[in-house]
Design a protein around this motif. Structure first.
Motif, PDB file in Angstrom:
ATOM      1  N   THR A 223       0.791  -1.139  -0.022  1.00 49.91           N
ATOM      2  CA  THR A 223      -0.150   0.054  -0.037  1.00 49.91           C
ATOM      3  C   THR A 223       0.753   1.327  -0.139  1.00 49.91           C
ATOM      4  O   THR A 223       0.554   1.990  -0.850  1.00 49.91           O
ATOM      5  N   TYR A 224       1.794   1.376   0.824  1.00 50.55           N
ATOM      6  CA  TYR A 224       2.842   2.399   0.809  1.00 50.55           C
ATOM      7  C   TYR A 224       3.383   2.661  -0.534  1.00 50.55           C
ATOM      8  O   TYR A 224       3.372   3.535  -1.042  1.00 50.55           O
ATOM      9  N   TYR A 225       3.961   1.494  -1.014  1.00 52.79           N
ATOM     10  CA  TYR A 225       4.803   1.820  -2.270  1.00 52.79           C
ATOM     11  C   TYR A 225       3.942   1.973  -3.433  1.00 52.79           C
ATOM     12  O   TYR A 225       3.980   2.872  -4.217  1.00 52.79           O
ATOM     13  N   GLU A 226       2.539   1.623  -3.285  1.00 52.66           N
ATOM     14  CA  GLU A 226       1.648   2.004  -4.627  1.00 52.66           C
ATOM     15  C   GLU A 226       1.302   3.412  -4.474  1.00 52.66           C
ATOM     16  O   GLU A 226       0.864   4.102  -5.485  1.00 52.66           O
ATOM     17  N   SER A 227       1.280   3.951  -3.228  1.00 57.44           N
ATOM     18  CA  SER A 227       0.792   5.232  -3.173  1.00 57.44           C
ATOM     19  C   SER A 227       1.983   6.494  -3.415  1.00 57.44           C
ATOM     20  O   SER A 227       1.502   7.354  -3.627  1.00 57.44           O
ATOM     21  N   THR A 228       3.144   5.955  -2.824  1.00 56.44           N
ATOM     22  CA  THR A 228       4.182   6.908  -2.949  1.00 56.44           C
ATOM     23  C   THR A 228       5.269   6.579  -3.949  1.00 56.44           C
ATOM     24  O   THR A 228       5.926   7.404  -4.221  1.00 56.44           O
ATOM     25  N   HIS A 229       5.359   5.444  -4.645  1.00 56.80           N
ATOM     26  CA  HIS A 229       6.207   4.871  -5.543  1.00 56.80           C
ATOM     27  C   HIS A 229       7.720   5.110  -4.731  1.00 56.80           C
ATOM     28  O   HIS A 229       8.804   5.104  -5.297  1.00 56.80           O
ATOM     29  N   ASP A 230       7.848   5.011  -3.629  1.00 56.73           N
ATOM     30  CA  ASP A 230       9.050   5.332  -2.654  1.00 56.73           C
ATOM     31  C   ASP A 230       9.638   4.057  -2.403  1.00 56.73           C
ATOM     32  O   ASP A 230       9.699   3.237  -1.330  1.00 56.73           O
ATOM     33  N   ALA A 231      10.383   3.254  -3.573  1.00 59.76           N
ATOM     34  CA  ALA A 231      11.140   2.113  -3.669  1.00 59.76           C
ATOM     35  C   ALA A 231      12.241   2.196  -2.735  1.00 59.76           C
ATOM     36  O   ALA A 231      12.667   1.148  -2.117  1.00 59.76           O
ATOM     37  N   ALA A 232      13.118   3.221  -2.747  1.00 58.97           N
ATOM     38  CA  ALA A 232      14.224   3.334  -1.918  1.00 58.97           C
ATOM     39  C   ALA A 232      14.198   3.036  -0.561  1.00 58.97           C
ATOM     40  O   ALA A 232      15.131   2.570   0.131  1.00 58.97           O
ATOM     41  N   PHE A 233      13.054   3.552   0.102  1.00 59.35           N
ATOM     42  CA  PHE A 233      12.849   3.341   1.455  1.00 59.35           C
ATOM     43  C   PHE A 233      13.023   1.829   1.886  1.00 59.35           C
ATOM     44  O   PHE A 233      13.663   1.571   3.051  1.00 59.35           O
ATOM     45  N   PHE A 234      12.378   1.001   1.028  1.00 57.16           N
ATOM     46  CA  PHE A 234      12.521  -0.528   1.528  1.00 57.16           C
ATOM     47  C   PHE A 234      13.768  -1.093   1.314  1.00 57.16           C
ATOM     48  O   PHE A 234      14.005  -2.310   1.843  1.00 57.16           O
ATOM     49  N   GLY A 235      14.799  -0.178   0.800  1.00 55.94           N
ATOM     50  CA  GLY A 235      16.232  -0.930   0.561  1.00 55.94           C
ATOM     51  C   GLY A 235      17.218  -0.278   1.764  1.00 55.94           C
ATOM     52  O   GLY A 235      18.367  -0.778   1.847  1.00 55.94           O
ATOM     53  N   ARG A 236      16.767   0.428   2.677  1.00 55.25           N
ATOM     54  CA  ARG A 236      17.510   1.223   3.502  1.00 55.25           C
ATOM     55  C   ARG A 236      17.558   0.588   4.887  1.00 55.25           C
ATOM     56  O   ARG A 236      18.865   0.609   5.512  1.00 55.25           O
ATOM     57  N   PHE A 237      16.566  -0.156   5.385  1.00 57.00           N
ATOM     58  CA  PHE A 237      16.622  -0.804   6.666  1.00 57.00           C
ATOM     59  C   PHE A 237      16.408  -2.218   6.671  1.00 57.00           C
ATOM     60  O   PHE A 237      17.387  -3.006   6.215  1.00 57.00           O
ATOM     61  N   LEU A 238      15.494  -2.759   7.378  1.00 55.08           N
ATOM     62  CA  LEU A 238      15.439  -4.487   7.418  1.00 55.08           C
ATOM     63  C   LEU A 238      14.429  -5.008   6.756  1.00 55.08           C
ATOM     64  O   LEU A 238      14.335  -6.145   6.869  1.00 55.08           O
ATOM     65  N   TRP A 239      13.652  -4.220   5.757  1.00 53.67           N
ATOM     66  CA  TRP A 239      12.579  -4.783   5.283  1.00 53.67           C
ATOM     67  C   TRP A 239      13.144  -6.022   4.159  1.00 53.67           C
ATOM     68  O   TRP A 239      12.129  -7.046   4.216  1.00 53.67           O
ATOM     69  N   LEU A 240      14.073  -5.940   3.522  1.00 51.69           N
ATOM     70  CA  LEU A 240      14.381  -7.108   2.557  1.00 51.69           C
ATOM     71  C   LEU A 240      14.479  -8.651   3.666  1.00 51.69           C
ATOM     72  O   LEU A 240      13.953  -9.288   3.233  1.00 51.69           O
ATOM     73  N   GLU A 241      15.280  -8.264   4.574  1.00 48.05           N
ATOM     74  CA  GLU A 241      15.592  -9.259   5.577  1.00 48.05           C
ATOM     75  C   GLU A 241      14.285 -10.012   6.038  1.00 48.05           C
ATOM     76  O   GLU A 241      14.202 -11.097   5.989  1.00 48.05           O
ATOM     77  N   ALA A 242      13.287  -8.978   6.414  1.00 49.81           N
ATOM     78  CA  ALA A 242      12.078  -9.530   6.913  1.00 49.81           C
ATOM     79  C   ALA A 242      11.250 -10.076   5.978  1.00 49.81           C
ATOM     80  O   ALA A 242      10.698 -10.995   6.225  1.00 49.81           O
ATOM     81  N   VAL A 243      11.393  -9.689   4.779  1.00 52.39           N
ATOM     82  CA  VAL A 243      10.678 -10.609   3.612  1.00 52.39           C
ATOM     83  C   VAL A 243      11.169 -11.942   3.422  1.00 52.39           C
ATOM     84  O   VAL A 243      10.257 -12.855   3.407  1.00 52.39           O
ATOM     85  N   GLN A 244      12.396 -11.889   3.493  1.00 49.27           N
ATOM     86  CA  GLN A 244      13.060 -13.454   3.431  1.00 49.27           C
ATOM     87  C   GLN A 244      12.642 -14.103   4.847  1.00 49.27           C
ATOM     88  O   GLN A 244      12.158 -15.615   4.347  1.00 49.27           O
ATOM     89  N   ALA A 245      12.482 -13.647   5.793  1.00 47.08           N
ATOM     90  CA  ALA A 245      12.060 -14.401   7.062  1.00 47.08           C
ATOM     91  C   ALA A 245      10.638 -14.648   6.811  1.00 47.08           C
ATOM     92  O   ALA A 245      10.111 -15.842   7.387  1.00 47.08           O
TER      93      ALA A 245
END
Length: 530
Positions: A223-245
């Motif tokens: 929802t956040y991405y669809e509304s803001t198109h802010d992909a860079a945010f998801f590469g800055r912190f722990l999001w990718l690791e959480a998706v893998q978990a």
């Protein structure tokens, strides 16, 4: 005679003036929300003013306040507008318990959002609470970067949910982060819990494995991405690791109970849960294993979105939602390009597609029609892979009724249409509550006779029939016992008997539904519900 829009606007201004004079002392909202407060709405229900004073609100959003003002001319009925005015901002007004930054990274926003009357953060609830504010998400980067923006709140919740998933991916609700300085909430019900894998009770409020918790994290992210198109945010912190978990945890819960090699050996369980309780819905059978399952391609869920134990562990609506938002969240991973682990996009896409196929293959079951004259196919609520099926629905989201709301399918899908008709009848759904006040789906959590406004809201969101929408909306306006808030459940024949007056998820969902009607069927909001 109905009041004019000017009178409604003046009443809203008076509400803010009265609230602003309340002084620096902020009442406990769990107590405040049980009483009626002036000025009352001018309709026959004389609904309470339920918003805290501006100085006592836990998050102030200019975008949301502007939206509330802009809706004044769109809603003709004074009671309906008061409900919208009270409910839509309820999470922002009352449930943003703490906001700050990670101790090891001052750029990482964190936000701790409670359910309402329980001082803990559920993955599912907090995601749904923020989902209601998608209309207020700021797409402009300059606006979205402000600390008081709804986008900032989304980022804070996504970051904290990512941390939680890396801490205890099988758990459903969590304690405040250490950075907040807030004391952990007590949970006497969990005192006897024996859970595998073990977890840290100073970080976790309760550890019930619910597939929809993982789906909710993906939904909020998408929802956040669809509304803001802010992909860079998801590469800055722990999001990718959480998706893998998330993927690792889900795959571990796809295993059957018995070894498929034919020896009959019981496979080691990825998760078990037992609790000393007098309620069968609060613990799992077979010493914490739950009911046996065969492999289907779906993911097991030990508990439902209501936090009640599943009867059969393949919870169909949770698998629908998980498949749907795996597909959406992979677009974020794809946008991250080389910053994302190789193969992650393909893995998410493949798992989403395979779960969808499994839902179609195992989640659609034959049932005898209500009049006994024919056999039809509908979606089951739960299945086990052995041919067993539970045909019902529960009010909590994700539900079968809500499948179009979270975008799994369209409400014109023929199997869904048959399922919907069955779920909204006392003959086809054991948890459909009929009554003089509210006719809606409930569930074991509150028990027979207790209808859930949340299910009525979803019924409106999934309907194209004006008469049905007006009838259900009128019931909702009449169901609040004068408090002007959506309760968790209401006695279907007595509006003065209800559970949880402060349930911010249901409140936000009501506001979301009004905004949806404003887009789809604005003429309905111009009707009187007196």
């Amino acid at each position: 005679m109905r009041p004019s829009q000017i009178q409604i606007l003046l009443a809203g201004l008076l509400l803010n003036i009265v609230a602003s004079q309340a002084g620096p002392s902020c009442p406990d909202y769990s107590v405040y929300s049980k009483s009626r407060h002036e000025p009352f709405s001018s309709g026959k229900h004389a609904l309470s003013s339920a918003r805290p004073a501006p100085s006592c609100r836990t998050f102030n959003s200019t975008a949301v306040e502007t939206l509330l003002s802009n809706m004044i001319p769109a809603i003709a009925d004074p009671d309906l507008y008061r409900l919208f005015q009270n409910t839509y901002p309820n999470t922002l007004d009352t449930a943003v318990r703490w906001r700050g930054h990670a101790s090891d990274n001052p750029a990482e926003e964190l936000a701790f959002v409670i359910t309402g009357d329980i001082d803990a953060m559920w993955l599912r609830d907090s995601a749904n609470q923020l989902q209601s504010y998608q209309a207020a998400l700021e797409p402009d980067p300059a606006e979205a970067s402000r600390a008081d923006s709804v986008a900032s709140l989304y980022r804070g919740v996504i970051n904290l949910q990512a941390r939680y998933l890396l801490t205890a991916p099988f758990c459903n609700s969590f304690q405040p982060p250490a950075e907040s300085g807030l004391a952990p909430a007590g949970n006497p019900a969990a005192a006897s819990d024996v859970v595998f894998p073990p977890y840290d009770k100073s970080a976790v409020f309760e550890c019930k494995w619910e597939l929809d918790s993982l789906a909710a994290f993906l939904q909020l992210s998408a929802t956040y991405y669809e509304s803001t198109h802010d992909a860079a945010f998801f590469g800055r912190f722990l999001w990718l690791e959480a998706v893998q978990a998330v993927l690792e945890t889900a795959r571990s819960m796809m295993a059957p109970t018995y070894d498929p090699d034919g020896t009959g050996a019981v496979l080691p369980a990825a998760y078990t849960f037992t609790r000393q309780t007098t309620r069968s819905t609060e613990t799992l059978a077979n010493d914490g294993l739950g009911s046996p399952v065969r492999a289907t391609g779906m993911v097991r869920s030990a508990f439902r979105p209501s936090d009640d134990a599943t009867m059969l562990q393949f919870l169909v609506p949770a698998n629908m939602m998980f498949a749907r938002f795996l597909g959406s969240a992979r677009l974020i991973v794809d946008a991250l390009g080389e910053r994302a682990p190789a193969g992650l996009v393909d893995e998410m896409a493949a798992l989403s597609a395979s779960i969808r196929e499994a839902v179609t293959r195992h989640g659609i079951v034959p049932v005898v029609s209500a009049n006994g004259s024919s056999v039809e196919t509908v979606y089951a609520y739960e299945v086990d892979g052995y041919g067993g099926a539970v045909v019902m629905d529960d009010a909590n989201l994700p539900s079968l009724l809500a499948a179009p709301v979270f975008g799994y399918l369209a409400n014109i899908d023929p199997v869904y249409a048959r399922t919907r008709a069955r779920l909204l009848s006392a003959e086809g759904n054991p948890y459909f509550m009929k009554g003089s006040v509210l006719n809606a789906i409930g569930g074991p959590h509150a028990g027979p006779g207790m209808a859930w406004p949340m299910a009525s809201i979803v019924r409106i969101l999934t309907s194209s029939d004006d008469d049905e929408i007006v009838r259900v909306l009128r019931e909702l306006v009449n169901s609040t016992d004068g408090l002007g808030l959506m309760h968790e459940s209401v006695n279907s024949n007595n509006a003065s008997q209800w559970t949880r007056q402060w349930f911010s998820w249901a409140n936000g969902l009501f506001g979301q539904m009004i905004l949806d009607l404003h887009t789809r069927k604005p003429h309905i909001l111009q009707q009187s519900f007196q």
